[in-house]
Scaffold this active site. Structure first.
Site, PDB file in Angstrom:
ATOM      1  CB  ILE A  18       0.517  -2.892   2.376  1.00 52.26           C
ATOM      2  CG1 ILE A  18      -0.436  -2.443   1.265  1.00 52.26           C
ATOM      3  CG2 ILE A  18       1.101  -4.259   2.085  1.00 52.26           C
ATOM      4  CD1 ILE A  18       0.229  -2.347  -0.102  1.00 52.26           C
ATOM      5  N   GLY A  19      -1.800  -1.134   4.384  1.00 52.86           N
ATOM      6  CA  GLY A  19      -2.126   0.228   4.800  1.00 52.86           C
ATOM      7  C   GLY A  19      -3.616   0.414   4.963  1.00 52.86           C
ATOM      8  N   GLY A  21      -6.731   3.869   5.464  1.00 54.52           N
ATOM      9  CA  GLY A  21      -7.006   5.303   5.490  1.00 54.52           C
ATOM     10  C   GLY A  21      -8.404   5.563   5.983  1.00 54.52           C
ATOM     11  N   GLY A  22      -8.865   6.799   5.817  1.00 53.64           N
ATOM     12  CA  GLY A  22     -10.175   7.167   6.320  1.00 53.64           C
ATOM     13  C   GLY A  22     -11.303   6.484   5.586  1.00 53.64           C
ATOM     14  CG  MET A  23     -12.993   7.858   2.655  1.00 53.39           C
ATOM     15  SD  MET A  23     -13.351   8.824   1.178  1.00 53.39           S
ATOM     16  CE  MET A  23     -11.729   8.969   0.468  1.00 53.39           C
ATOM     17  CB  VAL A  26      -3.966  -0.121   0.791  1.00 49.27           C
ATOM     18  CG1 VAL A  26      -3.193  -0.431  -0.475  1.00 49.27           C
ATOM     19  CG2 VAL A  26      -4.625   1.245   0.677  1.00 49.27           C
ATOM     20  CE  LYS A  41      -6.253   3.611  -1.712  1.00 52.35           C
ATOM     21  NZ  LYS A  41      -5.840   5.023  -1.731  1.00 52.35           N
ATOM     22  CG  ASP A 135      -7.467  14.535  -0.047  1.00 50.18           C
ATOM     23  OD1 ASP A 135      -7.264  15.456   0.777  1.00 50.18           O
ATOM     24  OD2 ASP A 135      -7.568  13.346   0.298  1.00 50.18           O
TER      25      ASP A 135
END
Length: 730
Positions: A18-19, A21-23, A26, A41, A135
Site C-alpha cells: 500500500i506504500g 518510502g525512502g527506508m 508498507v 512497515k 521528521d
C-alpha cells in the site's frame, strides 16, 4: 524478500503493498491472532544490512510502541524474521496530508489550524514521554476517511539521523530546522519548527524554501528569514501568520518552548483569528542589558566550581606525575624530603580549597579589599611554582643530554608498566561530600566533573551518583561526572486571589515560579480573575516550581448553541461542532438531489441555533450526489392498429428504444399482444416502432374499348408506425 500471501511472525499475513518510502515498504496485512487488519512497515535491504541502524531502529521503535494517543499511528509490534526487520502499526484508511494539500491546492486557515491542533496534540504526547519525532512533514501525517489526523513514523527518524542518513533519503530537507541542518543537537523545539513549515505549506500550498539541491535548501533554513505566508495568500489571519512565524524562528529559544504553548495559541486563533495575541520574542529585548538574578548567580557559581575542580585536578595530577618521575629517575631520592614535599603540597591544596570555597560562598565580599594573608599565600605559591618549573626544566634538559642516565628502563618494561596503569578501578563515591569525592578520584588518576541536581533525598553538597559505577574498570585520566545534591531555594508564594490573569502571571513569574493556567466557572468571581491557586498564598515552594492558578470564566452555563454546518466539508463541520462544545456522532454518506452539496454536509441531527447540553451528540450526513433513478417496462405490446391497412397475421418487426438511445427490443412477430419485461432502464420515456409490409393481389379486368382482358400486378408497400411509451419508476 516479502511476498504477497506470506505470513511473518507466525501471525501477520501480507495481503497487498500500500506504500513505500525512502527506508521502507508498507504492506496491508491481517493479524490472525487478533483478527484485525494492520499495516506492516518493512525495512529495505540496504538498511536491514546495517547492524548499527537496526539496533537503534529497534530501540526507538520499541519506545514508540509505548505511545498511545488518538492522533498517533500506534505501533503494535516490532520483529525480525529471516533478515526481514519490520514494525506492525495501526492501519489507517486515508491519505497523507501531502496528498491532501495537493488535492485541494491549499487549505483554509480554519482547516489548517484544526489539523495543526490534532498534530500538535499527538506530538505533545510523544514529547511528554521523552520521544522526539525529528521528521515532522506532511508525508508523515495521515488524514483518515473519518477526518481524524494521525502522526506516524515515531522512532524511525532518530534511528535514521543517528546513522547519518542523508536528507535525500529522508526527504525532509524542506522541513528541517536550522539546528538539524547544521548537524547539531535537536530537541522538542526542532519538531515545533518542522510543524511550522508544515502549517506554512497547508496555508499556501508551497514550502517556504526551495532550491536545486538539498544543500542549497538547508542553507536557506539556516540563513534566510521565513517569508510571511500572507505574501502568498493575503486573507490568512494575522494570528495564524504570527503563529507560523514564531514556530519557524531560527533560534530555538525564540520559538514556542513546548507543544502545549503552541496548542493554546492555535485554539485561541481558531476562535479569534484576527486578534493580535501571539507573543513574539523581541531579539533586541533579549540582547539588552538586564540585572543579574539570584538564579543566574547560582548558575555562574556552578560553572565556576566545575572549572575550579578541573583546574585542581590538572594541577594535582601534574604534581603527582612530577614526583613519580623523580622517584623513578633519582636513585638517591630522599624519602624524608618527599614526605616534607607531600605535606607542603597538601597544605597548599587545603589552603587553595579553603579560599576557593570561601570565595564561592561569600557573595558580599568586596573584590577591592586588601587581604594580607591572601597576598602572603599567593607569594609563597608563586615562589614554589617557580622552583618546581625550574627544576622540571633542568631535569628534562639534563636527561636529554645524558647527564641523568639513571633509572632508564627497557622499552619492554615501559610497555608493561603502561599496560598495568592503563585502567583503574572506580571507587564508591555516593554519599560522600564533594571535596572527599574529588580528592579520592584525583588520587586514583580520574578527573571529576561536577553537575548539580535539586533534591531533598540527599544532604546538600553530597554525591548522588557518578557516571561510572563503583568497581568498574575505567581508563586512567578519563572524566567522571559527579552529580551533587543541591537544596532548592524556597520562596514565599504570593497571593493572586481576585487578581486578573495577566497580573497574577506577572507576580508569580517575577517571584521565580513557572505558571500553569487552568480555567473554571465561578459566578462569584469576575470573568478573567483568579479564583484560587495551588500551592496557596503564604506557603513556601522551591524556585522554578509550578504554581497553578484557576481563572474564572464567569457563571457556568451547561447549554451550548448548535452552529450551522450544512454546506461545510466534513472536516470543517467536525471542527466547528467540536469548538462549539458539542460532540460529533455518526457520519454517514447519503444521496442528495442538490448537486451543490456533493461531498458536503447535507444534514445535521440538531438544527442551527438549537440550545443543547454541552457534549450533546450531533449526527451528520454527507452528500454523495443525486440518487440514480431507474425504470422498468413490464407490459403487453398491442398490434399497430393505428394503421388501417394492418391486418392480423402480418409479420411485424417491433423495436423498443429509450430516449437516450438504448435499444431494449428488436424482434419479429405475427401475433399480438407481445409480452415484455425490462428493468434498470436509465430513461423515463422511449418509443415503440412497428415495421410491416402491405401487399395487394393481382387483378384481372376487361378493357371497355377493345374488350380485351387485362391483368394488373399486385403491389407491396413498407409501413411504419411509431408509438411513444412511458416507463414505470422502480
Amino acid at each position: 524478500m516479502i511476498k504477497i500471501g506470506m505470513i511473518i511472525g507466525d501471525r501477520y499475513e501480507i495481503l497487498e503493498k500500500i506504500g513505500n518510502g525512502g527506508m521502507s515498504d508498507v504492506y496491508k496485512a491481517k493479524d490472525h491472532k487478533l483478527n484485525r487488519f494492520v499495516a506492516v512497515k518493512v525495512l529495505k535491504q540496504e538498511f536491514s544490512e546495517n547492524e548499527n541502524f537496526v539496533s537503534k531502529f529497534r530501540i526507538e521503535a520499541q519506545a514508540a510502541a509505548g505511545l498511545m494517543h488518538p492522533n498517533i499511528v500506534n505501533v503494535y509490534d516490532v520483529g525480525e524474521e529471516g533478515g526481514i526487520y519490520y514494525i506492525v502499526m495501526e492501519l489507517v484508511e486515508g491519505i497523507t496530508l501531502k496528498k491532501y494539500i495537493e488535492k485541494k491546492a491549499r487549505l483554509s486557515a480554519k482547516e489548517a489550524i484544526s489539523i495543526a491542533i490534532q498534530v500538535s496534540m499527538g506530538i505533545e504526547s510523544a514529547h511528554n514521554n521523552h520521544i522526539i519525532h525529528r521528521d515532522i512533514k506532511p508525508q508523515n501525517i495521515i488524514v483518515s476517511k473519518e477526518g481524524k489526523v494521525k502522526v506516524t513514523d515515531f522512532g524511525i527518524a532518530k534511528a535514521a539521523t543517528s546513522n547519518t542518513i542523508t536528507s535525500n533519503v529522508m526527504g525532509s530537507v524542506h522541513y528541517t530546522s536550522p539546528e538539524q541542518a547544521r548537524g547539531g543537537y535537536s530537541d522538542e523545539k526542532s519538531d515545533i519548527y518542522s510543524l511550522g513549515v508544515t502549517m506554512f505549506e497547508m496555508l499556501t500550498g508551497r514550502v517556504p524554501f526551495n532550491g536545486e539541491t538539498t544543500v542549497a535548501i538547508a542553507i536557506k533554513h539556516i540563513q534566510e528569514e521565513l517569508p510571511s505566508p500572507r505574501e502568498f495568500v493575503s486573507e490568512i489571519p494575522i494570528s495564524v501568520e504570527q503563529i507560523v512565524c514564531k514556530c519557524c524562528q531560527k533560534s530555538p529559544d525564540r520559538r514556542y518552548q513546548s507543544m502545549g504553548e503552541l496548542i493554546v495559541d492555535l485554539k485561541q486563533s481558531l476562535m479569534n483569528p484576527d486578534e493580535d495575541f501571539v507573543k513574539v520574542v523581541d531579539p533586541d529585548e533579549e540582547a539588552s542589558t538586564r540585572m543579574i538574578t539570584d538564579r543566574d548567580m547560582v548558575q555562574i557559581k556552578r560553572q565556576s566550581d566545575r572549572r575550579d575542580s578541573m583546574d585542581e585536578a590538572m594541577r594535582l595530577r601534574k604534581n603527582a606525575d612530577y614526583r613519580q618521575e623523580r622517584y623513578e629517575d633519582d636513585e638517591d631520592y630522599d624519602e624524608e624530603e618527599e614526605d616534607e614535599e607531600d605535606e607542603e603540597d597538601i597544605d597548599d591544596e587545603i589552603d587553595d580549597d579553603y579560599y576557593e570555597d570561601d570565595d564561592y560562598d561569600d557573595d558580599d565580599d568586596d573584590d577591592d579589599d586588601y587581604d594580607p594573608k591572601m597576598e602572603r599565600i599567593t607569594t609563597i605559591l608563586a615562589v614554589v611554582a617557580a622552583l618546581l618549573i625550574g627544576g622540571i626544566i633542568i631535569f628534562i634538559v639534563g636527561r636529554t643530554l645524558g647527564v641523568f642516565p639513571f633509572g632508564e628502563e627497557s622499552p619492554e618494561a615501559e610497555t608493561e608498566q603502561e599496560e598495568q596503569t592503563d585502567q583503574v578501578e572506580m571507587i564508591e563515591v555516593e554519599g560522600k561530600t564533594l571535596d572527599e569525592a574529588k580528592r579520592a578520584l584525583i588520587g586514583i588518576g580520574l578527573t571529576p566533573e561536577i553537575e548539580y541536581e535539586l533534591t531533598d533525598a540527599y544532604e546538600e553538597g553530597t554525591i548522588i551518583r557518578a557516571s561510572v559505577k563503583a568497581g568498574t574498570m575505567t581508563d586512567k585520566n578519563s572524566n567522571v561526572i559527579l552529580t551533587v545534591a543541591e537544596a532548592n531555594e524556597l520562596i514565599k508564594v504570593p497571593d493572586t486571589h481576585s487578581k486578573s490573569q495577566a497580573e497574577a502571571v506577572s507576580m508569580l513569574e517575577k517571584a521565580g515560579f513557572v505558571v500553569n493556567v487552568a480555567e473554571s466557572y465561578d459566578a462569584n468571581v469576575r470573568s478573567g480573575n483568579v479564583i484560587s491557586q495551588s500551592p496557596e498564598a503564604g506557603k513556601e515552594a522551591p524556585a522554578g516550581s509550578s504554581i497553578t492558578i484557576w481563572v474564572s470564566q464567569g457563571a457556568e452555563s451547561t447549554k451550548v448553541r448548535v452552529p450551522n454546518v450544512t454546506g461545510m466539508t466534513e472536516m470543517d463541520g467536525v471542527a466547528t461542532l467540536t469548538e462549539s462544545g458539542v460532540s460529533v456522532g455518526s457520519i454517514t454518506q447519503v444521496n442528495n438531489e442538490d448537486p451543490a452539496l456533493i461531498d458536503k454536509i447535507c444534514y445535521q441531527s440538531y438544527s442551527e441555533g438549537s440550545w443543547v447540553d454541552s457534549g450533546t451528540v450531533v449526527d451528520l450526513k454527507v452528500s454523495i450526489g443525486p440518487t440514480l433513478r431507474t425504470f422498468r417496462f413490464v407490459d403487453n405490446i398491442t398490434a399497430p392498429t393505428e394503421d388501417p391497412e394492418y391486418r392480423d397475421g402480418m409479420m411485424v418487426t417491433v423495436i423498443v428504444t429509450t430516449d437516450e438511445g438504448t435499444q431494449l427490443l428488436n424482434t419479429q412477430t405475427t401475433s399480438f399482444p407481445l409480452p415484455v419485461n425490462y428493468t434498470g432502464i436509465p430513461s423515463e420515456t422511449g418509443t415503440i416502432q412497428f415495421l410491416f409490409t402491405v401487399t395487394t393481389n393481382a387483378m384481372t379486368t376487361t378493357d371497355p374499348n377493345t374488350g380485351d382482358t387485362v391483368v394488373i400486378d399486385g403491389t407491396s408497400t413498407e409501413k411504419s408506425v411509431t408509438r411513444p411509451v412511458t416507463f414505470t419508476a422502480e
